[in-house]
Enzyme design. Structure first.
Site, PDB file in Angstrom:
ATOM      1  N   THR A 121      93.824  55.872 100.660  1.00 40.08           N
ATOM      2  CA  THR A 121      92.373  55.514 101.424  1.00 40.08           C
ATOM      3  C   THR A 121      92.619  56.704 102.634  1.00 40.08           C
ATOM      4  O   THR A 121      93.191  56.844 103.604  1.00 40.08           O
ATOM      5  CB  THR A 121      92.696  54.245 102.296  1.00 40.08           C
ATOM      6  OG1 THR A 121      92.849  53.264 101.187  1.00 40.08           O
ATOM      7  CG2 THR A 121      91.342  54.106 102.900  1.00 40.08           C
ATOM      8  N   LEU A 156      92.958  47.457  95.146  1.00 40.00           N
ATOM      9  CA  LEU A 156      94.035  46.166  94.801  1.00 40.00           C
ATOM     10  C   LEU A 156      94.459  45.688  95.799  1.00 40.00           C
ATOM     11  O   LEU A 156      94.446  46.039  96.975  1.00 40.00           O
ATOM     12  CB  LEU A 156      95.316  46.822  93.992  1.00 40.00           C
ATOM     13  CG  LEU A 156      96.382  47.713  94.540  1.00 40.00           C
ATOM     14  CD1 LEU A 156      97.128  46.974  95.663  1.00 40.00           C
ATOM     15  CD2 LEU A 156      97.146  48.669  93.576  1.00 40.00           C
ATOM     16  N   CYS A 266      96.223  47.457 105.567  1.00 42.69           N
ATOM     17  CA  CYS A 266      94.982  48.234 105.488  1.00 42.69           C
ATOM     18  C   CYS A 266      93.755  48.005 106.486  1.00 42.69           C
ATOM     19  O   CYS A 266      93.315  48.578 107.209  1.00 42.69           O
ATOM     20  CB  CYS A 266      94.597  47.694 103.933  1.00 42.69           C
ATOM     21  SG  CYS A 266      95.667  48.562 102.553  1.00 42.69           S
ATOM     22  N   ARG A 333     103.499  44.549 107.507  1.00 46.23           N
ATOM     23  CA  ARG A 333     102.729  45.484 108.729  1.00 46.23           C
ATOM     24  C   ARG A 333     101.766  44.665 109.249  1.00 46.23           C
ATOM     25  O   ARG A 333     100.770  44.049 108.651  1.00 46.23           O
ATOM     26  CB  ARG A 333     102.375  46.580 107.393  1.00 46.23           C
ATOM     27  CG  ARG A 333     103.410  47.641 107.340  1.00 46.23           C
ATOM     28  CD  ARG A 333     103.022  48.772 106.536  1.00 46.23           C
ATOM     29  NE  ARG A 333     102.840  48.458 104.890  1.00 46.23           N
ATOM     30  CZ  ARG A 333     102.548  48.979 104.058  1.00 46.23           C
ATOM     31  NH1 ARG A 333     102.460  50.267 104.255  1.00 46.23           N
ATOM     32  NH2 ARG A 333     102.226  48.747 102.865  1.00 46.23           N
TER      33      ARG A 333
HETATM   34  N1  LIG Z   1      98.801  48.724 100.311  1.00 47.46           N
HETATM   35  C1  LIG Z   1      97.603  48.276  99.641  1.00 47.46           C
HETATM   36  O1  LIG Z   1      97.387  47.017  99.493  1.00 47.46           O
HETATM   37  C2  LIG Z   1      96.677  49.296  99.559  1.00 47.46           C
HETATM   38  C3  LIG Z   1      95.472  48.767  98.913  1.00 47.46           C
HETATM   39  C4  LIG Z   1      94.605  49.935  98.617  1.00 47.46           C
HETATM   40  C5  LIG Z   1      94.681  51.193  98.961  1.00 47.46           C
HETATM   41  N2  LIG Z   1      96.047  51.508  99.819  1.00 47.46           N
HETATM   42  C6  LIG Z   1      96.023  52.882 100.230  1.00 47.46           C
HETATM   43  O2  LIG Z   1      97.065  53.452  99.661  1.00 47.46           O
HETATM   44  C7  LIG Z   1      97.741  54.474 100.438  1.00 47.46           C
HETATM   45  C8  LIG Z   1      99.199  54.064  99.964  1.00 47.46           C
HETATM   46  O3  LIG Z   1      99.618  52.815 100.638  1.00 47.46           O
HETATM   47  P1  LIG Z   1     100.868  52.012 100.201  1.00 47.46           P
HETATM   48  O4  LIG Z   1     100.768  50.635 100.673  1.00 47.46           O
HETATM   49  O5  LIG Z   1     101.228  52.213  98.617  1.00 47.46           O
HETATM   50  O6  LIG Z   1     102.061  52.788 101.130  1.00 47.46           O
HETATM   51  P2  LIG Z   1     103.506  52.888 100.949  1.00 47.46           P
HETATM   52  O7  LIG Z   1     103.856  53.083 102.422  1.00 47.46           O
HETATM   53  O8  LIG Z   1     104.047  51.691 100.332  1.00 47.46           O
HETATM   54  O9  LIG Z   1     103.817  53.960 100.240  1.00 47.46           O
HETATM   55  C9  LIG Z   1     103.750  55.284 100.361  1.00 47.46           C
HETATM   56  C10 LIG Z   1     104.770  56.083  99.830  1.00 47.46           C
HETATM   57  O10 LIG Z   1     104.499  57.706  99.844  1.00 47.46           O
HETATM   58  C11 LIG Z   1     105.840  58.201  99.811  1.00 47.46           C
HETATM   59  N3  LIG Z   1     105.526  59.650 100.231  1.00 47.46           N
HETATM   60  C12 LIG Z   1     105.256  60.095 101.507  1.00 47.46           C
HETATM   61  N4  LIG Z   1     105.098  61.332 101.391  1.00 47.46           N
HETATM   62  C13 LIG Z   1     105.293  61.763 100.299  1.00 47.46           C
HETATM   63  C14 LIG Z   1     105.349  63.135  99.491  1.00 47.46           C
HETATM   64  N5  LIG Z   1     104.977  64.190 100.288  1.00 47.46           N
HETATM   65  N6  LIG Z   1     105.523  63.000  98.077  1.00 47.46           N
HETATM   66  C15 LIG Z   1     105.680  62.142  97.588  1.00 47.46           C
HETATM   67  N7  LIG Z   1     105.905  60.787  98.213  1.00 47.46           N
HETATM   68  C16 LIG Z   1     105.440  60.685  99.610  1.00 47.46           C
HETATM   69  C17 LIG Z   1     106.549  57.380 100.761  1.00 47.46           C
HETATM   70  O11 LIG Z   1     107.802  57.820 100.472  1.00 47.46           O
HETATM   71  C18 LIG Z   1     106.422  55.773 100.387  1.00 47.46           C
HETATM   72  O12 LIG Z   1     107.130  55.491  99.353  1.00 47.46           O
HETATM   73  C19 LIG Z   1      97.365  54.294 101.808  1.00 47.46           C
HETATM   74  O13 LIG Z   1      96.428  55.280 101.944  1.00 47.46           O
HETATM   75  C20 LIG Z   1      96.706  52.888 101.817  1.00 47.46           C
HETATM   76  O14 LIG Z   1      95.854  52.744 102.737  1.00 47.46           O
HETATM   77  C21 LIG Z   1      96.768  50.524 100.106  1.00 47.46           C
END
Ligand SMILES: NC(=O)c1ccc[n+]([C@@H]2O[C@H](COP(=O)([O-])OP(=O)(O)OC[C@H]3O[C@@H](n4cnc5c(N)ncnc54)[C@H](O)[C@@H]3O)[C@@H](O)[C@H]2O)c1
Length: 443
Positions: A121, A156, A266, A333
């Site tokens: 996002t 999701l 989020c 979180r």
């Molecule tokens: N969690 C949700 O329900 C949800 C839903 C829709 C959108 N999002 C969005 O999706 C994105 C990810 O969210 P999330 O909850 O999966 O985050 P998360 O913190 O669970 O996972 C992020 C992952 O990225 C990895 N990472 C960081 N830098 C990296 C790099 N340079 N190379 C490879 N990996 C790297 C981290 O180690 C971590 O494992 C965010 O922008 C969030 O807003 C989340």
């Protein structure tokens, strides 16, 4: 298709697994070596219903692989998904350092055409920043390699992530390139068979769509919490009001539950980030700021009720049912439970907390301390406690023998942040019931 996913968190791992399960070949890459080592051994780093067997099956069948090797990962997929975190910066705007780091990694290692797909996002304009970051790296390399950047926000829900990804309500693609659209259609074809769910638009609109969706949902919650607070002061029952307004098809029953405030990774950060984006373009997002303000206040409400019920929390033992920010996840979180627990501990109270999935996460967050016991069951949590606070509406908190509960709680106080029970039944057992927006709750 060969697909690479950067970031193996809630979004990246679910995306990679579901794409592999549909028949694509997927490499998931993360900088967290422990997480990748675990995944290679079949250890799933998060709790998400249905995820573990899917990961195991697709790994065993060779369609899903995990690596920390960016060179291998970049070489693999034509589509390079970015699904890394975008946490709030100090001023509330989205921190793009991880997204841009991935963009530079891809540009550093690519040797043929790539489509970089922003699934994180990200604020409007990020695709341009990703493009610029990659162009700069390629220029340094003296490499003239074609690439495109597109937006593909993820909608999701944690707790239902597999279902949401596999049967999406919509698949939003932000691009003005036919070539990219064709590749994205091929990628999502397995999830797009019943009717066309793909909505193709320009990149900026796609980026804004994700924030608008979360902001709308957060607004519904804050709206209901505000009406609940009014109901308490007016002697009305928000649960009757909820059903009364939900029956209007223009309003609907979805997502109008009052509660202890929204949390999770989020809504809080996305509402803030959108308000911040607004102020950067000279627009004061009055509504978004109010949504956030109402939510911050609502997160205090459980403690306020507890204090009113007990007189003082100092020296009291408070049972807490539910630590995750919502059911069916271990994610804590920005969870309302954290605000409550911190307030109880700061006031000199003790906590006995239980959650069906978030116990490890709670232990990680709070560490070892004498005034916080993380216990193995809801029964252990109330044993010897003075009052109970319900923070999360897990299914197994819904049916309770109130006579038994009364026998466990010295002060016979139940603060219910999710309106799980019938107030009359709870009161009939001799318990004081402090729910959200149910007439008597501020007495
Ligand atoms: N969690 C949700 O329900 C949800 C839903 C829709 C959108 N999002 C969005 O999706 C994105 C990810 O969210 P999330 O909850 O999966 O985050 P998360 O913190 O669970 O996972 C992020 C992952 O990225 C990895 N990472 C960081 N830098 C990296 C790099 N340079 N190379 C490879 N990996 C790297 C981290 O180690 C971590 O494992 C965010 O922008 C969030 O807003 C989340």
């Amino acid at each position: 298709m060969n697909i690479t996913i950067f970031g193996t968190g809630y979004v990246g791992l679910v995306t990679g697994t579901c794409l592999a399960d549909a028949g694509h070949d997927v490499i998931c890459v993360d900088v967290d070596a422990a997480k990748i080592e675990g995944l290679k051994r079949g250890v799933i780093p998060i709790y998400e219903p249905g995820l573990e067997p899917l990961v195991k099956r697709n790994t065993a069948e060779g369609r899903l692989r995990f690596t920390t090797d960016a060179v291998e990962a970049v070489a693999f997929g034509t589509l390079q998904f970015i699904a890394v975190g975008t946490p709030p910066d100090e001023d509330g705007s989205a921190d793009l350092q991880y997204v841009l780091a991935v963009a530079r990694t891809i540009a550093t290692n690519m040797n043929d055409y790539k489509v970089v797909v922003d699934k994180s996002t990200v604020p409007v304009g990020t695709a341009d920043k990703v493009h610029a970051a990659m162009t700069a790296v390629l220029a340094e390399r003296g490499a003239a390699i074609e690439f495109d950047v597109c937006s593909n926000p993820e909608f999701l829900k944690e707790g239902a992530a597999i279902e949401d990804f596999s049967k999406p309500a919509r698949i939003v693609i932000g691009t003005d390139s036919e070539r990219v659209e064709k590749l994205m259609r091929e990628c999502y074809a397995p999830f797009n068979r019943n009717h066309d769910k793909m909505i193709v638009m320009d990149v900026r609109s796609a980026e804004l769509t994700k924030y608008a969706a979360n902001a709308m949902l957060a607004t519904k919650i804050s709206f209901m919490n505000e009406i609940a607070n009014l109901a308490e002061r007016l002697g009305a029952d928000i649960e009757a009001v909820r059903i009364g307004i939900g029956s209007d098809p223009r309003i609907g029953y979805h997502f109008i539950y009052p509660g202890a405030g929204y949390g999770g990774s989020c809504f809080p950060k996305d509402v803030q980030a959108l308000a911040r984006t607004a102020s950067q373009v000279g627009y004061e997002a009055v509504l978004l700021n109010a949504v956030e303000e109402v939510n911050e206040a609502q997160k205090q409400t459980l403690f306020t009720k507890l204090e009113k019920a007990l007189g003082t929390v100092a020296g009291k033992t408070i049972a807490v049912w539910g630590l995750s920010f919502k059911p069916e996840t271990d994610d804590m979180r920005a969870a309302p439970s954290r605000v409550l627990i911190e307030a109880v501990l700061a006031a000199g109270g003790k906590v006995q907390g239980f959650d069906p999935q978030a116990m490890e996460e709670a232990a990680r967050i709070f560490g070892e301390r004498d005034d916080l016991r993380l216990v193995a069951s809801r029964e252990d949590a109330v044993s010897g406690a003075d009052a109970l606070v319900i923070c999360t509406e897990w299914k197994n908190f819904r049916a309770v023998d109130f006579a038994w509960l009364k026998s466990q709680l010295n002060d016979a106080v139940v603060v219910d942040g999710r309106n799980l029970y019938d107030p009359e039944q709870v009161a009939a057992a001799g318990l004081q019931y402090w729910a959200i927006g149910r007439g008597n709750s501020i007495l």
